[in-house]
Design a protein around this motif. Structure first.
Motif, PDB file in Angstrom:
ATOM      1  N   GLU A  39       0.839  -1.205   0.000  1.00 39.30           N
ATOM      2  CA  GLU A  39       0.000   0.000   0.000  1.00 39.30           C
ATOM      3  C   GLU A  39       0.873   1.253   0.000  1.00 39.30           C
ATOM      4  N   PRO A  40       1.559   1.550  -1.096  1.00 37.55           N
ATOM      5  CA  PRO A  40       2.467   2.702  -1.116  1.00 37.55           C
ATOM      6  C   PRO A  40       1.762   4.042  -0.885  1.00 37.55           C
ATOM      7  N   MET A  41       0.474   4.102  -1.165  1.00 36.60           N
ATOM      8  CA  MET A  41      -0.254   5.353  -0.929  1.00 36.60           C
ATOM      9  C   MET A  41      -0.352   5.650   0.566  1.00 36.60           C
ATOM     10  N   PHE A  42      -0.341   4.613   1.394  1.00 36.84           N
ATOM     11  CA  PHE A  42      -0.365   4.803   2.845  1.00 36.84           C
ATOM     12  C   PHE A  42       0.927   5.473   3.297  1.00 36.84           C
ATOM     13  N   CYS A  47       3.754  10.573   4.902  1.00 41.14           N
ATOM     14  CA  CYS A  47       4.841  11.503   4.580  1.00 41.14           C
ATOM     15  C   CYS A  47       4.322  12.884   4.204  1.00 41.14           C
ATOM     16  N   SER A  48       3.054  12.969   3.885  1.00 45.66           N
ATOM     17  CA  SER A  48       2.491  14.193   3.328  1.00 45.66           C
ATOM     18  C   SER A  48       2.371  15.307   4.362  1.00 45.66           C
ATOM     19  N   ARG A  49       2.995  16.420   4.066  1.00 47.62           N
ATOM     20  CA  ARG A  49       2.871  17.586   4.944  1.00 47.62           C
ATOM     21  C   ARG A  49       1.569  18.336   4.694  1.00 47.62           C
ATOM     22  N   ALA A  50       0.832  17.888   3.680  1.00 47.62           N
ATOM     23  CA  ALA A  50      -0.493  18.460   3.437  1.00 47.62           C
ATOM     24  C   ALA A  50      -1.482  17.985   4.498  1.00 47.62           C
ATOM     25  N   GLU A  52      -2.003  17.363   8.453  1.00 47.96           N
ATOM     26  CA  GLU A  52      -1.423  17.803   9.720  1.00 47.96           C
ATOM     27  C   GLU A  52      -0.707  16.650  10.426  1.00 47.96           C
ATOM     28  N   ARG A  53       0.408  16.962  11.071  1.00 48.97           N
ATOM     29  CA  ARG A  53       1.196  15.945  11.762  1.00 48.97           C
ATOM     30  C   ARG A  53       0.354  15.202  12.796  1.00 48.97           C
ATOM     31  N   ASP A  54      -0.450  15.916  13.572  1.00 48.31           N
ATOM     32  CA  ASP A  54      -1.288  15.261  14.578  1.00 48.31           C
ATOM     33  C   ASP A  54      -2.262  14.282  13.944  1.00 48.31           C
ATOM     34  N   GLN A  55      -2.747  14.608  12.772  1.00 53.63           N
ATOM     35  CA  GLN A  55      -3.657  13.714  12.070  1.00 53.63           C
ATOM     36  C   GLN A  55      -2.928  12.463  11.593  1.00 53.63           C
ATOM     37  N   ARG A  56      -1.696  12.629  11.111  1.00 46.83           N
ATOM     38  CA  ARG A  56      -0.901  11.471  10.682  1.00 46.83           C
ATOM     39  C   ARG A  56      -0.581  10.561  11.871  1.00 46.83           C
ATOM     40  N   LEU A  57      -0.285  11.157  13.020  1.00 44.89           N
ATOM     41  CA  LEU A  57      -0.032  10.368  14.227  1.00 44.89           C
ATOM     42  C   LEU A  57      -1.285   9.608  14.650  1.00 44.89           C
ATOM     43  N   LYS A  58      -2.439  10.251  14.509  1.00 41.68           N
ATOM     44  CA  LYS A  58      -3.706   9.594  14.847  1.00 41.68           C
ATOM     45  C   LYS A  58      -3.977   8.436  13.885  1.00 41.68           C
ATOM     46  N   ILE A  59      -3.619   8.592  12.634  1.00 40.06           N
ATOM     47  CA  ILE A  59      -3.791   7.507  11.657  1.00 40.06           C
ATOM     48  C   ILE A  59      -2.974   6.289  12.091  1.00 40.06           C
ATOM     49  N   ILE A  60      -1.752   6.514  12.552  1.00 44.46           N
ATOM     50  CA  ILE A  60      -0.925   5.396  13.036  1.00 44.46           C
ATOM     51  C   ILE A  60      -1.586   4.743  14.232  1.00 44.46           C
ATOM     52  N   ASP A  61      -2.032   5.556  15.181  1.00 44.83           N
ATOM     53  CA  ASP A  61      -2.716   4.999  16.358  1.00 44.83           C
ATOM     54  C   ASP A  61      -3.940   4.193  15.953  1.00 44.83           C
ATOM     55  N   ASP A  62      -4.778   4.767  15.108  1.00 46.87           N
ATOM     56  CA  ASP A  62      -6.013   4.088  14.702  1.00 46.87           C
ATOM     57  C   ASP A  62      -5.745   2.804  13.929  1.00 46.87           C
ATOM     58  N   ARG A  84      10.389  12.058   8.663  1.00 46.11           N
ATOM     59  CA  ARG A  84      11.272  11.145   7.959  1.00 46.11           C
ATOM     60  C   ARG A  84      10.625   9.789   7.723  1.00 46.11           C
ATOM     61  N   PHE A  85       9.312   9.748   7.662  1.00 47.28           N
ATOM     62  CA  PHE A  85       8.656   8.468   7.433  1.00 47.28           C
ATOM     63  C   PHE A  85       9.039   7.874   6.082  1.00 47.28           C
ATOM     64  N   ASP A  86       9.544   8.699   5.176  1.00 48.28           N
ATOM     65  CA  ASP A  86       9.997   8.192   3.881  1.00 48.28           C
ATOM     66  C   ASP A  86      11.133   7.176   4.036  1.00 48.28           C
ATOM     67  N   ALA A  87      11.831   7.203   5.174  1.00 54.35           N
ATOM     68  CA  ALA A  87      12.930   6.262   5.421  1.00 54.35           C
ATOM     69  C   ALA A  87      12.489   5.053   6.240  1.00 54.35           C
ATOM     70  N   PHE A  88      11.213   4.965   6.566  1.00 55.66           N
ATOM     71  CA  PHE A  88      10.741   3.891   7.440  1.00 55.66           C
ATOM     72  C   PHE A  88      11.044   2.503   6.869  1.00 55.66           C
ATOM     73  N   LEU A  89      10.779   2.280   5.591  1.00 54.21           N
ATOM     74  CA  LEU A  89      11.014   0.963   5.004  1.00 54.21           C
ATOM     75  C   LEU A  89      12.498   0.599   5.026  1.00 54.21           C
TER      76      LEU A  89
END
Length: 178
Positions: A39-42, A47-50, A52-62, A84-89
């Motif tokens: 799922e590369p779109m995930f 990684c998207s700064r469009a 909000e960071r808090d929303q991206r963190l919530k996505i990980i939690d959820d 730096r989530f682009d380096a996660f893999l």
């Protein structure tokens, strides 16, 4: 591999090892890595700064908090927080490499014309273990163009016992003889 992937992946590995969780964290990191590769779109979303960071963190939690150890989800959140989530893999790849090295495991990429049966896998593992002096994990690929036999890539070496390779050598030999 980037220095960042090495540094972060090594940090996670050392934490997991020190807490006697290396096996569990390895399994979960590999599952998450596979999921994200499918799922590369995930990954793009995280990684998207469009977004909000808090929303991206919530996505990980959820998505992950009830399915993986907190070290894994917190590591993912750290990568988002550092942008730096682009380096996660790549961090996952480093963790995997360190785990295998410490456990005495070598991966062997095996290509055959048809899927190997369990007896063939076992015999190949034994032979490759004797050759490498380590436990062997097979990563199998089926490629009908090899016609028959197997090709193995392990520890930067290639062992080719395919009909395709034999025919190529025969052709070269005949060409040189003429």
């Amino acid at each position: 591999m980037t220095g960042l992937a090495r540094e972060y992946g090594e940090g996670l590995y050392e934490l997991a090892r020190d807490e006697n969780l290396a096996q569990l964290i390895h399994e979960q990191i590999m599952d998450v890595r596979e999921l994200l590769r499918q799922e590369p779109m995930f990954v793009k979303l995280l990684c998207s700064r469009a977004v909000e960071r808090d929303q991206r963190l919530k996505i990980i939690d959820d998505t992950f908090v009830n399915h993986v150890h907190p070290y894994v989800s917190n590591f993912m959140k750290l990568m988002v927080e550092k942008e730096r989530f682009d380096a996660f893999l790549l961090c996952c790849d480093w963790f995997h490499q360190r785990f295998n090295d410490e456990m005495g495991i070598v991966e062997a990429a095996v290509t055959s014309a048809v899927p190997l049966n369990e007896d063939e896998r076992a015999a190949l593992r034994v032979k490759l273990s004797k050759l490498s002096g380590r436990q062997v994990t097979l990563i199998e690929t089926v490629d009908p163009s090899v016609i028959g036999g197997v090709r193995v890539e392990m520890d930067g070496k290639r062992y080719d016992n395919t009909i395709q390779d034999r025919l190529g050598r025969l052709k070269q030999s005949l060409t040189q003889a003429l």
